[in-house]
Design a protein around this motif. Structure first.
Motif, PDB file in Angstrom:
ATOM      1  N   GLU A 285     -11.695   4.677 -40.916  1.00  0.00           N
ATOM      2  CA  GLU A 285     -10.615   5.632 -41.118  1.00  0.00           C
ATOM      3  C   GLU A 285      -9.400   4.898 -41.664  1.00  0.00           C
ATOM      4  OE1 GLU A 285      -9.795   8.095 -37.678  1.00  0.00           O
ATOM      5  OE2 GLU A 285     -11.518   9.364 -38.146  1.00  0.00           O
TER       6      GLU A 285
ATOM      7  N   ASP B 181      -5.162   5.343 -42.732  1.00  0.00           N
ATOM      8  CA  ASP B 181      -3.926   6.124 -42.638  1.00  0.00           C
ATOM      9  C   ASP B 181      -3.406   6.501 -44.017  1.00  0.00           C
ATOM     10  OD1 ASP B 181      -4.032   5.862 -39.905  1.00  0.00           O
ATOM     11  OD2 ASP B 181      -2.404   4.405 -39.771  1.00  0.00           O
ATOM     12  N   ASP B 182      -3.449   5.571 -44.961  1.00  0.00           N
ATOM     13  CA  ASP B 182      -2.919   5.783 -46.313  1.00  0.00           C
ATOM     14  C   ASP B 182      -4.079   5.997 -47.283  1.00  0.00           C
ATOM     15  OD1 ASP B 182      -1.591   5.813 -48.729  1.00  0.00           O
ATOM     16  OD2 ASP B 182      -1.013   3.696 -48.671  1.00  0.00           O
ATOM     17  N   MET B 183      -4.632   7.197 -47.249  1.00  0.00           N
ATOM     18  CA  MET B 183      -5.807   7.499 -48.064  1.00  0.00           C
ATOM     19  C   MET B 183      -5.508   7.386 -49.554  1.00  0.00           C
ATOM     20  SD  MET B 183      -8.835   8.003 -47.175  1.00  0.00           S
ATOM     21  CE  MET B 183     -10.340   8.371 -48.001  1.00  0.00           C
TER      22      MET B 183
ATOM     23  N   GLU C  67     -12.402  16.652 -50.076  1.00  0.00           N
ATOM     24  CA  GLU C  67     -11.899  17.128 -48.795  1.00  0.00           C
ATOM     25  C   GLU C  67     -12.950  17.963 -48.091  1.00  0.00           C
ATOM     26  OE1 GLU C  67      -8.492  20.204 -47.363  1.00  0.00           O
ATOM     27  OE2 GLU C  67      -7.794  18.566 -48.655  1.00  0.00           O
TER      28      GLU C  67
ATOM     29  N   GLN D 113     -10.174  16.861 -43.738  1.00  0.00           N
ATOM     30  CA  GLN D 113     -10.196  15.405 -43.860  1.00  0.00           C
ATOM     31  C   GLN D 113     -10.710  15.008 -45.240  1.00  0.00           C
ATOM     32  OE1 GLN D 113     -13.277  13.263 -41.754  1.00  0.00           O
ATOM     33  NE2 GLN D 113     -11.887  11.555 -41.326  1.00  0.00           N
ATOM     34  N   ARG D 114      -9.958  14.130 -45.902  1.00  0.00           N
ATOM     35  CA  ARG D 114     -10.390  13.598 -47.190  1.00  0.00           C
ATOM     36  C   ARG D 114     -11.225  12.343 -46.957  1.00  0.00           C
ATOM     37  NH1 ARG D 114      -5.345  12.465 -50.507  1.00  0.00           N
ATOM     38  NH2 ARG D 114      -4.631  11.689 -48.491  1.00  0.00           N
TER      39      ARG D 114
ATOM     40  N   GLU E 151      -9.919   9.844 -44.130  1.00  0.00           N
ATOM     41  CA  GLU E 151      -8.516   9.911 -43.718  1.00  0.00           C
ATOM     42  C   GLU E 151      -8.450   9.963 -42.195  1.00  0.00           C
ATOM     43  OE1 GLU E 151      -4.699  12.497 -45.240  1.00  0.00           O
ATOM     44  OE2 GLU E 151      -6.691  13.399 -45.354  1.00  0.00           O
TER      45      GLU E 151
END
Length: 155
Positions: free
Chosen positions: A73, A75-77, A98, A103-104, A120
């Motif tokens: 995972e 934070d900054d996708m 998405e 969630q992306r 993400e």
């Protein structure tokens, strides 16, 4: 009983170490040559050594069977996808998209055709919905998850 890590078999340990460092930022915890432990609970094992461990010297190790993945995972996708797009050697399973719950994710192969998924961070997904004005209950409905799950991500 305690779960310790996931071990993946690799063709070239040096290329695999470089990939996991450069792409995912993992660091080496222990390097024993044919076996390397990385941060995040991942171990790399050379294919030849692995065959000996499982007593299957004459059998082929099958890479690229799409039967499992390593999940991360981020934070900054947007930043991660930008970084990924600058790496010419990345072979995508699919580009960024998405899921229905908001969630992306992006999936791609490592150098040995193991699937890597980077999604993400779910906290970021929930915060994004809350920041657009959805209530906790509306966010839970939008994501098709229990209200308690949404609350747990906000604490």
């Amino acid at each position: 009983m305690k779960y310790t890590c996931t071990l993946i078999v690799v063709r070239n340990i040096e290329k695999a170490k470089q990939f996991y460092h450069d792409v995912l930022g993992l660091e080496i915890v222990a390097d024993f040559g044919a076996n390397v432990t990385l941060t995040g609970g991942i171990a790399l094992q050379t294919a030849d050594t692995w065959k000996g461990f499982i007593h299957k010297q004459d059998e082929e190790i099958v890479f690229g069977n799409n039967a499992c993945e390593l999940y991360f995972e981020e934070d900054d996708m947007d930043g991660f996808v930008t970084k990924l797009n600058t790496m010419k050697s990345i072979e995508y399973v699919h580009p960024l998209f998405e899921h229905s719950w908001g969630q992306r994710v992006v999936r791609f192969y490592d150098v040995d055709k193991h699937i890597i998924e980077v999604g993400e961070n779910m906290i970021m997904v929930v915060k994004s919905f809350i920041n657009t004005g959805l209530s906790i209950e509306e966010t839970a409905t939008r994501m098709d998850v229990p209200v308690d799950y949404v609350r747990s991500l906000l604490t």
